[in-house]
Design a protein around this motif. Structure first.
Motif, PDB file in Angstrom:
ATOM      1  N   THR A 237      34.177 -40.396  57.104  1.00  0.00           N
ATOM      2  CA  THR A 237      32.893 -40.743  56.496  1.00  0.00           C
ATOM      3  C   THR A 237      31.864 -40.823  57.612  1.00  0.00           C
ATOM      4  OG1 THR A 237      34.004 -42.052  54.771  1.00  0.00           O
ATOM      5  CG2 THR A 237      31.642 -42.410  55.086  1.00  0.00           C
ATOM      6  N   LEU A 238      30.938 -39.874  57.640  1.00  0.00           N
ATOM      7  CA  LEU A 238      29.946 -39.798  58.706  1.00  0.00           C
ATOM      8  C   LEU A 238      28.543 -39.958  58.123  1.00  0.00           C
ATOM      9  CD1 LEU A 238      31.438 -36.730  60.634  1.00  0.00           C
ATOM     10  CD2 LEU A 238      31.687 -39.148  61.229  1.00  0.00           C
ATOM     11  N   GLN A 239      27.841 -40.992  58.576  1.00  0.00           N
ATOM     12  CA  GLN A 239      26.435 -41.165  58.211  1.00  0.00           C
ATOM     13  C   GLN A 239      25.600 -40.503  59.308  1.00  0.00           C
ATOM     14  OE1 GLN A 239      25.086 -45.215  57.767  1.00  0.00           O
ATOM     15  NE2 GLN A 239      22.923 -44.635  57.928  1.00  0.00           N
ATOM     16  N   VAL A 240      24.837 -39.486  58.958  1.00  0.00           N
ATOM     17  CA  VAL A 240      24.068 -38.718  59.933  1.00  0.00           C
ATOM     18  C   VAL A 240      22.579 -38.922  59.678  1.00  0.00           C
ATOM     19  CG1 VAL A 240      23.677 -36.441  60.938  1.00  0.00           C
ATOM     20  CG2 VAL A 240      25.927 -37.017  60.020  1.00  0.00           C
ATOM     21  N   ASP A 241      21.852 -39.365  60.719  1.00  0.00           N
ATOM     22  CA  ASP A 241      20.406 -39.590  60.625  1.00  0.00           C
ATOM     23  C   ASP A 241      19.704 -38.920  61.797  1.00  0.00           C
ATOM     24  OD1 ASP A 241      20.226 -41.284  58.284  1.00  0.00           O
ATOM     25  OD2 ASP A 241      21.184 -42.859  59.482  1.00  0.00           O
ATOM     26  N   HIS A 242      18.423 -38.600  61.589  1.00  0.00           N
ATOM     27  CA  HIS A 242      17.627 -38.036  62.676  1.00  0.00           C
ATOM     28  C   HIS A 242      17.191 -39.127  63.647  1.00  0.00           C
ATOM     29  CE1 HIS A 242      16.895 -34.621  59.766  1.00  0.00           C
ATOM     30  NE2 HIS A 242      17.341 -34.016  60.855  1.00  0.00           N
ATOM     31  N   GLY A 243      17.140 -38.766  64.927  1.00  0.00           N
ATOM     32  CA  GLY A 243      16.675 -39.687  65.947  1.00  0.00           C
ATOM     33  C   GLY A 243      15.169 -39.702  66.037  1.00  0.00           C
ATOM     34  N   PRO A 244      14.619 -40.489  66.998  1.00  0.00           N
ATOM     35  CA  PRO A 244      13.169 -40.566  67.194  1.00  0.00           C
ATOM     36  C   PRO A 244      12.599 -39.204  67.583  1.00  0.00           C
ATOM     37  CG  PRO A 244      14.325 -42.280  68.421  1.00  0.00           C
ATOM     38  CD  PRO A 244      15.353 -41.343  67.913  1.00  0.00           C
ATOM     39  N   GLY A 245      11.295 -39.076  67.440  1.00  0.00           N
ATOM     40  CA  GLY A 245      10.652 -37.792  67.657  1.00  0.00           C
ATOM     41  C   GLY A 245      10.394 -37.423  69.093  1.00  0.00           C
ATOM     42  N   ASP A 246      10.556 -38.349  70.060  1.00  0.00           N
ATOM     43  CA  ASP A 246      10.302 -38.000  71.455  1.00  0.00           C
ATOM     44  C   ASP A 246      11.514 -38.362  72.297  1.00  0.00           C
ATOM     45  OD1 ASP A 246       9.641 -40.833  72.931  1.00  0.00           O
ATOM     46  OD2 ASP A 246       8.941 -40.822  70.848  1.00  0.00           O
ATOM     47  N   ALA A 247      11.698 -37.661  73.399  1.00  0.00           N
ATOM     48  CA  ALA A 247      12.887 -37.814  74.232  1.00  0.00           C
ATOM     49  C   ALA A 247      13.007 -39.202  74.832  1.00  0.00           C
ATOM     50  CB  ALA A 247      12.889 -36.771  75.347  1.00  0.00           C
ATOM     51  N   ALA A 248      11.885 -39.793  75.215  1.00  0.00           N
ATOM     52  CA  ALA A 248      11.933 -41.127  75.813  1.00  0.00           C
ATOM     53  C   ALA A 248      12.444 -42.147  74.807  1.00  0.00           C
ATOM     54  CB  ALA A 248      10.552 -41.527  76.321  1.00  0.00           C
ATOM     55  N   ALA A 249      11.955 -42.025  73.560  1.00  0.00           N
ATOM     56  CA  ALA A 249      12.394 -42.972  72.537  1.00  0.00           C
ATOM     57  C   ALA A 249      13.857 -42.775  72.173  1.00  0.00           C
ATOM     58  CB  ALA A 249      11.522 -42.834  71.284  1.00  0.00           C
ATOM     59  N   THR A 250      14.351 -41.555  72.411  1.00  0.00           N
ATOM     60  CA  THR A 250      15.747 -41.269  72.081  1.00  0.00           C
ATOM     61  C   THR A 250      16.686 -42.209  72.817  1.00  0.00           C
ATOM     62  OG1 THR A 250      15.285 -38.952  71.643  1.00  0.00           O
ATOM     63  CG2 THR A 250      17.563 -39.521  72.210  1.00  0.00           C
ATOM     64  N   HIS A 251      16.337 -42.559  74.072  1.00  0.00           N
ATOM     65  CA  HIS A 251      17.211 -43.417  74.875  1.00  0.00           C
ATOM     66  C   HIS A 251      16.707 -44.862  74.913  1.00  0.00           C
ATOM     67  CE1 HIS A 251      19.688 -40.132  76.344  1.00  0.00           C
ATOM     68  NE2 HIS A 251      18.573 -39.430  76.432  1.00  0.00           N
TER      69      HIS A 251
END
Length: 308
Positions: free
Chosen positions: A274-288
């Motif tokens: 069971t995998l819940q898949v969501d999109h991350g933030p829109g910019d690379a800095a926010a990704t981390h």
């Protein structure tokens, strides 16, 4: 090989064990042999393991419904727990009696013990052969197989004891053989409790490393992070996984989920995911950035892609 074939093998082994066990108790009392009686006690747990396995197989076949969304698949784990506890109770009794007879040895009919133990070796060999043909991926069937195999070793020890008593008159040999049987029973009992306990406590199967799995998933294309990763087994041979996966903005969540599920099946043989898949933030800095925006309380380690 299906469940019906497994059931026939189990019933065949059960018939052999119960028939011989009844005769062994009588001979053990007549010969005054604790080793034979302890062997019979071990065979009782073998028979109990097979009966519980048969009951658990029938219960596990019931389809999921109502509150039991996984069905009754863990019935075999409960029976394994019962069998393990029973073994350890018998270990305590035979250890006490064995030590007592070492101090105060009883008269034992060595020839009778030897002949009965030799017959027991043949019976256990036949029962072991039957169970070896069944599906040993089941914890119950594997547990019953190991019990009967250990019981055959115990009969070898008993046969040696009978021969020693007969030839040399060393009566303590019977008690020593009983202690050997108790040691084998303890090993089997602790093993069953350990393996079934891992499943009841929802630990990851011994052959699966959640950190390895999380790190591998995080390295896949479009995946930024994996957290809330849980790996457990519903029952023996039924590994299950759930996780929250964060992917790059604009990526196809369905495609990523399908690829990850296929990877888990191919690499780790986990086909219930069971995998819940969501999109991350829109910019690379926010990704981390900390904390992760998609989950206020991520459970366990967070496996992140090392570069974007």
């Amino acid at each position: 090989m299906g469940v019906d074939a497994d059931r026939r093998y189990l019933l065949g082994a059960l018939g052999l064990i119960v028939t011989f066990m009844a005769g062994e108790v009588v001979v053990g009392l007549v010969a005054n042999s604790l080793a034979l009686i302890s062997d019979a006690g071990h065979m009782l747990t073998d028979a109990s393991a097979i009966v519980l396995a048969l009951i658990a197989m029938r219960m596990a076949a019931r389809p999921p419904r109502g509150a039991y969304t996984f069905g009754w698949k863990r019935a075999e784990i409960l029976s394994a727990q019962i069998n393990g506890v029973t073994l350890l109770v018998l270990v305590a009794y035979f250890t006490y009696e064995g030590v007592h007879r070492l101090i105060e040895p009883a008269d034992v009919a060595g020839p009778l013990v030897l002949v009965t133990a030799l017959i027991g070796i043949a019976v256990n060999a036949a029962a072991t052969w039957l169970l070896a043909k069944a599906n040993r991926a089941s914890l119950n069937i594997e547990g019953a197989y190991q019990h009967i195999l250990n019981d055959m070793y115990a009969f070898i020890a008993t046969a040696v004891a009978g021969l020693v008593v007969w030839v040399t008159g060393f009566r303590q040999a019977d008690a020593i053989a009983a202690l050997v049987v108790a040691a084998l029973m303890a090993k089997a009992g602790f093993g069953l409790l350990r393996d079934s306990g891992r499943i009841l406590l929802q630990a990851a199967p011994a052959d699966l490393d959640p950190d390895e799995i999380g790190a591998l998933l995080a390295r896949q294309p479009a995946v930024l992070e994996v957290h809330d990763l849980h790996v457990w087994a519903v029952t023996s041979g039924y590994p299950t996984l759930s996780a929250h996966v964060i992917v790059e903005p604009g990526s196809d969540c369905h495609q990523v989920r399908t690829a990850l599920a296929g990877l888990l099946d191919e690499r780790f043989h986990i086909d219930h995911t069971t995998l819940q898949v969501d999109h991350g933030p829109g910019d690379a800095a926010a990704t981390h950035a900390e904390p992760q925006r998609h989950c206020s309380d991520p459970h366990g380690p967070r496996h992140r892609r090392t570069s974007v």
